[in-house]
Design an enzyme around this catalytic site. Structure first.
Site, PDB file in Angstrom:
ATOM      1  N   GLY A 262     -44.698  47.781 -43.377  1.00 19.73           N
ATOM      2  CA  GLY A 262     -43.804  47.950 -42.329  1.00 19.73           C
ATOM      3  C   GLY A 262     -44.373  49.433 -41.924  1.00 19.73           C
ATOM      4  CD  GLU A 297     -42.564  54.448 -44.649  1.00 16.66           C
ATOM      5  OE1 GLU A 297     -43.579  55.186 -45.031  1.00 16.66           O
ATOM      6  OE2 GLU A 297     -42.378  53.468 -44.956  1.00 16.66           O
TER       7      GLU A 297
END
Length: 836
Positions: A262, A297
């Site tokens: 991802g 992230e």
């Protein structure tokens, strides 16, 4: 090539202190290779021998402290450094390296839309060696600086801010340099180069940027406000939670092509799969998924980048924390306040499923269970992400968020720009709570499997009692929701939410009638399989849409899902519940999660083939109900989900052909590129599309996505020649990129074509084994995940697969993938037997 072992890494970490990498890349060539010059400065703490890793196309030269080394000393991926004296050293290497087409190392992609080329690094877990030489292990942190020569019209991005500092006289190529990073691990170094379309801004005194291919520029521009808004909101919320400030000098987010994961948490340069730049209509769930990836992230900038695991047994310190923090912060800081419902319906089943397979492992495995990098790569799964995040959510519920964050901040302060282990984290948490977190960690993080909690309700004179059976070994701090049915409108209303600490010998008793529905783990703060009592099961099957809270409905849907998987509830009963209630379900994540299970597990695998058409008819009926419900335009995301379900479940081509000819669904939406390719793929499966139709669609949409759509459609055709050609591309064309491999694989196996495909099922195992050995871990994973004949649910296939696993030539990544697929196959056979 040999995988790095933990013992080798420990020995090298005792010997070396690595200070600085100066990496020079020349990316101007048009061929399959690029040039790298690397200078590594390090200190040997004592005299000894060691090695540096690299996987070059050619090692041109190597010098240690100015003394040439023989390039022939490179064996596999290791260049031995012998008789090192104690003290500082400089190692200089000049190499020619090879570009990747599999998303590993330095991936090269040419955009078919405009012919422009883009490059980006993906160095996790041990692929830095494909780009430049390194002492490649996470606890040998160092400073990184890059100098990159690239075509004049390109932009170069890196971990630190980059500046165009000059040009090469011979061809006008631009020279870019990056600022030095703080000390980071080798797998986190990053470069991305190409004619990026960039949007830049500043926030909190730092430069922020988002970047994509030029051909996607209009789509990034359309969503830039949302992407940057999510980014800055999460940044601000993390600074409210964490005492350590963001540790790097900039924050770039590059949406890159053909990305396997991802996203990747490279410090200062996060790379995302560029499907997150939406070029077609999407649901709000998909926007939430993108937002969660952004939050996830960014959490890694602290969990993984500032403080990094010492060895790969502690990967959960990266992924579980980022998963938990991403969902929690998204809920707190953005409009996506229901993100935990999406976690419950999509991510948590991933963890539950993985935890019930023979390949399960603890969230935090024993170090001896991760002896090398090859075994470490196998643990990036639903356990390290979803189960680990669920365990942390349970921990926060038990000790309180205040003490949890205090412990986390102590952990950051103690280990900033260094490495840490599970023991270090638990010690930091223990400093801020009276709870026995050391014992908690042993019972929750060092054990495998999912506990099962079953409610037992007994009615007596004037009241009722509750006991909870625990099949497992963990303590649980959860809620039990008691719901009563309104005799007027039939809705369920919360009577009371009890707090339970399990296991317990206590029998809870109450006066009055028992609740119509009793839900253990109401609020979903725990991690366990939930079994409802018989009355509650009946209430759920007949009235799940009457439950007031979407997260409670998610817990109940997951309980029904588990019952189907365990052979305790007929798949047809689940389908009937979906048919009766999803038409009234207001939460999109619940609708999508329930329908995904119904479509791909129940219809394709759990029901016998002669019942599949009936199941697909039920699903298209649900889709039509949702379309009627959304005719007023009130919920475009739900309508889009219904359109997709109807396309994917169609058993006859007539409706789809009409939509394709008209370019629209009656009442909307219009067929954008994603929907056109989806319709064409289903028509191909049904034998209602031709190769000429596919080629014409590709001519209309010559993008990378169009190319993938065409590959999938060609592979979907029920034609022997088309299947033979697709098989050849999959297993014999080693130039096929990772994305085109996946697209072709997704088209190849179709339940409607079982007879045509039968000869390929036994061939799969021998050819996948050879493919994985040739092309490496990324393609091995894709071959196991996407190219596996999952439709072939029969004992003969299971026996063939289990025999194939005994072949020592099966690589670790492929072996793990096949083990999981075959366990799912065995479960499907069990469900069919129980249902017969």
């Amino acid at each position: 090539m040999p995988a790095l072992t933990r013992s080798e890494a420990e020995a090298r970490a005792r010997l070396l202190d690595v200070h600085h990498y100066t990496v020079t890349l020349d990316l101007t060539g048009d061929g399959d290779t690029f040039d790298t010059t690397t200078l590594i400065r390090f200190t040997a703490r004592a005299a000894g021998d060691t090695f540096v890793e690299l996987k070059p196309d050619e090692l041109r030269s190597a010098e240690l402290d100015g003394t040439p080394l023989d390039p022939a000393g490179l064996t596999d991926n290791r260049l031995t450094l012998t008789a090192l004296a104690a003290g500082p050293h400089e190692l200089r290497l000049d190499t020619r390296m090879r570009y990747s087409r599999t998303g590993e190392g330095l991936h090269r992609f040419t955009d078919p839309a405009d012919g422009e080329t883009y490059l980006y690094t993906q160095l996790f877990l041990d692929d830095v060696q494909r780009v430049f030489p390194a002492f490649d292990q996470p606890d040998l942190k160092a400073v990184f600086e890059f100098t990159v020569t690239a075509p004049a019209h390109w932009t170069v991005l890196a971990n630190g801010t980059t500046t165009r500092t000059g040009h090469r006289d011979t061809d006008g190529a631009a020279v870019w340099t990056s600022t030095p990073t703080p000390r980071i691990s080798t797998y986190l170094a990053a470069v991305a180069a190409g004619p990026w379309h960039s949007i830049r801004t500043e926030h909190a005194g730092l430069p922020f940027g988002i970047h994509c291919r030029k051909s996607l520029a209009p789509h990034l521009d359309a969503d830039a406000g949302e992407i940057l808004g999510i980014t800055t909101a999460c940044y601000d919320r993390y600074h409210e939670k964490f005492t350590e400030p963001y540790p790097f000098d900039s924050y770039d987010q590059a949406f890159v092509p053909e990305f396997n994961a991802g996203a990747m948490e490279n410090p200062g340069l996060v790379t995302f799969r560029d499907e997150y730049v939406f070029r077609s209509a999407v649901t709000d769930s998909e926007r939430q998924r993108r937002a969660n990836t952004i939050a996830h992230e960014m959490a890694h900038m602290w969990f993984g980048d500032l403080v990094t695991l010492r060895w790969w047994d502690d990967i959960w310190l990266n992924e579980s924390f980022a998963e938990y923090m991403g969902y929690q912060t998204l809920t707190e800081a953005t409009r996506f306040t229901g993100s935990w419902t999406e976690f419950a319906m999509e991510r948590k089943p991933w963890g539950y499923d993985a935890d019930q397979r023979p390949s399960t492992h603890p969230v935090a495995p024993d170090p001896d269970a991760v002896p090398d990098t090859a075994s470490a790569l196998l643990n990036f799964d639903g356990i390290s992400y979803a189960k680990g995040a669920s365990a942390l959510r349970q921990l926060v519920a038990w000790i309180g968020e205040k003490d949890f964050l205090a412990g986390i901040n102590t952990h950051f302060t103690r280990h900033r720009f260094a490495n840490a282990s599970l023991a270090d984290l638990i010690d930091s948490l223990a400093a801020h709570t009276d709870r026995d977190v050391h014992t908690w960690a042993e019972t929750w993080l060092r054990t495998t499997g999912a506990d099962t909690l079953t409610s037992r309700v007994r009615e007596g004179h004037g009241g009722w009692t509750l006991t909870v059976d625990r099949d497992g070994s963990r303590p649980h701090h959860i809620a039990a929701g008691l719901y009563d049915r309104d005799p007027g409108d039939g809705r369920l209303h919360l009577r009371e939410r009890l707090t339970l600490d399990l296991p317990t010998d206590e029998v809870l008793s109450a006066a009055g009638p028992r609740p119509a529905l009793l839900v253990l783990n109401d609020g979903d703060l725990g991690y366990a399989k939930i079994r409802l009592d018989d009355t509650s099961v009946e209430t759920a099957l007949r009235g799940i849409s009457a439950v007031p809270d979407p997260l409670t409905r998610a817990v109940v849907w997951n309980s029904l899902r588990d019952m189907v998987r365990d052979g305790e509830l007929e798949p047809a009963a689940y389908l009937a519940t979906a048919e009766a209630h999803l038409g009234d379900e207001p939460d999109l994540a619940v609708v999508q999660g329930a329908l995904t299970f119904a479509r791909h597990h129940i219809a394709d695998r759990y029901l016998a083939p002669d019942r599949r058409t009936e199941a697909l008819t039920t699903l298209t009926g649900i889709a039509r109900d949702l379309l009627r419900r959304t005719e007023d335009g009130s919920d475009p995301g739900l309508r889009l989900s219904a359109v997709r379900l109807l396309i994917d479940s169609a058993t006859q081509p007539h409706t789809l052909t009409g939509w394709l000819d008209d370019g629209t669904v009656p009442g909307g939406p219009e067929l954008d590129p994603e929907l056109r390719w989806r319709v064409l793929a289903r028509l191909a499966v049904l034998g209602a599309a031709t190769p000429a139709d596919i080629d014409a669609a590709l001519a209309d949409d010559p993008s990378a996505t169009g190319r993938e759509g065409a590959a999938r459609c060609h592979a979907s055709l029920p034609d022997p020649a088309a299947k033979a050609a697709a098989w050849d591309r999959l297993f014999h064309d080693d130039d096929l990129s990772n994305y085109l491999f996946t697209a072709t694989a997704r088209g190849f196996w179709q339940p409607e074509q079982a007879d045509l495909l039968a000869p390929y099922v036994p061939r799969y195992y021998t050819e996948a084994t050879a493919l994985a050995a040739r092309r490496g871990p990324a393609i091995a994973e894709a071959a196991a995940r996407h190219a596996f004949p999952a439709h072939a649910v029969d004992p003969g296939h299971l026996a063939t697969g289990r025999e194939a696993l005994t072949d020592p030539a099966v690589t670790p990544r492929l072996h793990r993938g096949l083990t999981d697929q075959l366990d799912d196959l065995a479960r499907a056979l069990h469900v069919r037997t129980a249902d017969s």
